[in-house]
Scaffold this active site. Sequence first.
Site, short mmCIF file in Angstrom:
data_model
loop_
_atom_site.label_atom_id
_atom_site.label_comp_id
_atom_site.label_asym_id
_atom_site.label_seq_id
_atom_site.Cartn_x
_atom_site.Cartn_y
_atom_site.Cartn_z
N ASP A 7 -4.00 -29.03 12.46
CA ASP A 7 -4.86 -29.11 10.90
C ASP A 7 -4.75 -30.47 10.74
OD1 ASP A 7 -6.52 -27.98 9.38
OD2 ASP A 7 -5.11 -27.96 7.83
N SER A 8 -5.89 -30.64 10.06
CA SER A 8 -5.83 -32.05 9.50
C SER A 8 -5.14 -32.10 8.36
CB SER A 8 -7.49 -32.22 8.77
OG SER A 8 -7.56 -30.98 7.63
N CYS A 70 -7.87 -25.07 12.02
CA CYS A 70 -8.70 -25.95 11.30
C CYS A 70 -10.28 -25.52 11.88
CB CYS A 70 -8.63 -27.58 11.54
SG CYS A 70 -9.57 -28.52 10.90
N GLU A 162 -4.79 -31.02 -0.99
CA GLU A 162 -4.03 -32.03 -0.23
C GLU A 162 -3.33 -33.08 -1.26
OE1 GLU A 162 -3.21 -32.70 2.99
OE2 GLU A 162 -4.17 -30.83 3.43
N CYS A 194 -12.42 -22.10 6.10
CA CYS A 194 -11.57 -23.27 6.14
C CYS A 194 -10.16 -22.91 5.79
CB CYS A 194 -11.95 -24.27 5.03
SG CYS A 194 -10.84 -25.58 4.61
N HIS A 196 -7.67 -24.18 4.63
CA HIS A 196 -7.17 -24.44 3.26
C HIS A 196 -7.35 -23.51 2.19
CE1 HIS A 196 -6.53 -28.67 4.99
NE2 HIS A 196 -6.11 -28.86 3.70
N1 DGL Z 1 -8.58 -26.95 7.06
C1 DGL Z 1 -9.75 -27.26 7.61
C2 DGL Z 1 -10.64 -26.47 7.96
O1 DGL Z 1 -10.17 -25.20 8.27
C3 DGL Z 1 -9.92 -28.65 7.32
C4 DGL Z 1 -10.33 -29.25 6.14
C5 DGL Z 1 -10.80 -30.81 6.09
O2 DGL Z 1 -9.81 -31.39 6.45
O3 DGL Z 1 -11.79 -31.07 5.60
O4 DGL Z 1 -11.73 -26.67 8.14
#
Ligand code: DGL
Length: 269
Positions: A7-8, A70, A162, A194, A196
Amino acid sequence: MAVGIFDSGLGGLTVLDAAQKRLPDVDFLYFADSAHAPYGVRDSENIYELTRGAVNDLWNRGCDLVILACNTASAAALRRMQEEGVPEGKRVLGVFVPLIEALTERQWGDNSPPREVAVKHVALFATPATVSSRAFQRELAFRAIGVDVEAQSCGGVVDAIEDGDMILAEALVRSHVDALKRKMPEPQAAILGCTHYPLMAETFQQALGPDVQVFSQGDLVAESLADYLQRHPNMNGEARGGFLTTGKPRFVSDRATQFLRRQITFEAA
Ligand code: DGL
């Protein structure tokens, strides 16, 4: 013997946590590209380059199978990486399909033509890059007809998570839900598109109200991974499990420990 999870940043931990609970005997090597998060405000070429670099790193460390936990990376890079061809014995999978199969009441890998499904009005919450890719709508159109999708791009939420600023994250979620409801007053289902966002699942549910079914990816991806590993038992790879970050290991470890409520120790990638 570890499956790679990418993931990012911290969002993929929601997928990792579900996968560890579903598959307690499997090791995972988690890679957070924290130095470049958020991905959701980057252009698709840049997201593709970053994702490919991180996935190559996980393959080189001995993972045979890498899950893009992600949506932003899955939307911008997955199809292109698969089309360009992956090294022999390696695989990369994304997180969209299990979610869409659940929403459209399909079994794993059911590739029959699109059909009418129970849910008609769906709210999609995702990063700006995922929303503008329209990848979710494309995958949905392969499986269902007559579903009205209203997408809300949730700027700022990933940065706040984050940074550990959960008060800001909560305020932003409420305002994005309000904005969505102005466009679609009565969604039947909401997709947290997402990884997150499950960290804010309660806030989404409260703001949407009890009648909206909220779908998030952790358990769905874990279930489909379990199914995949049963059919491909040799894809565990030779990597050691653990946590890697391109950011500051101490800071990332503290945030991760707070989210998963257990000690998580990241090392520099
Ligand atoms: N958790 C990520 C997603 O599912 C990435 C969010 C990001 O880095 O903007 O899209």
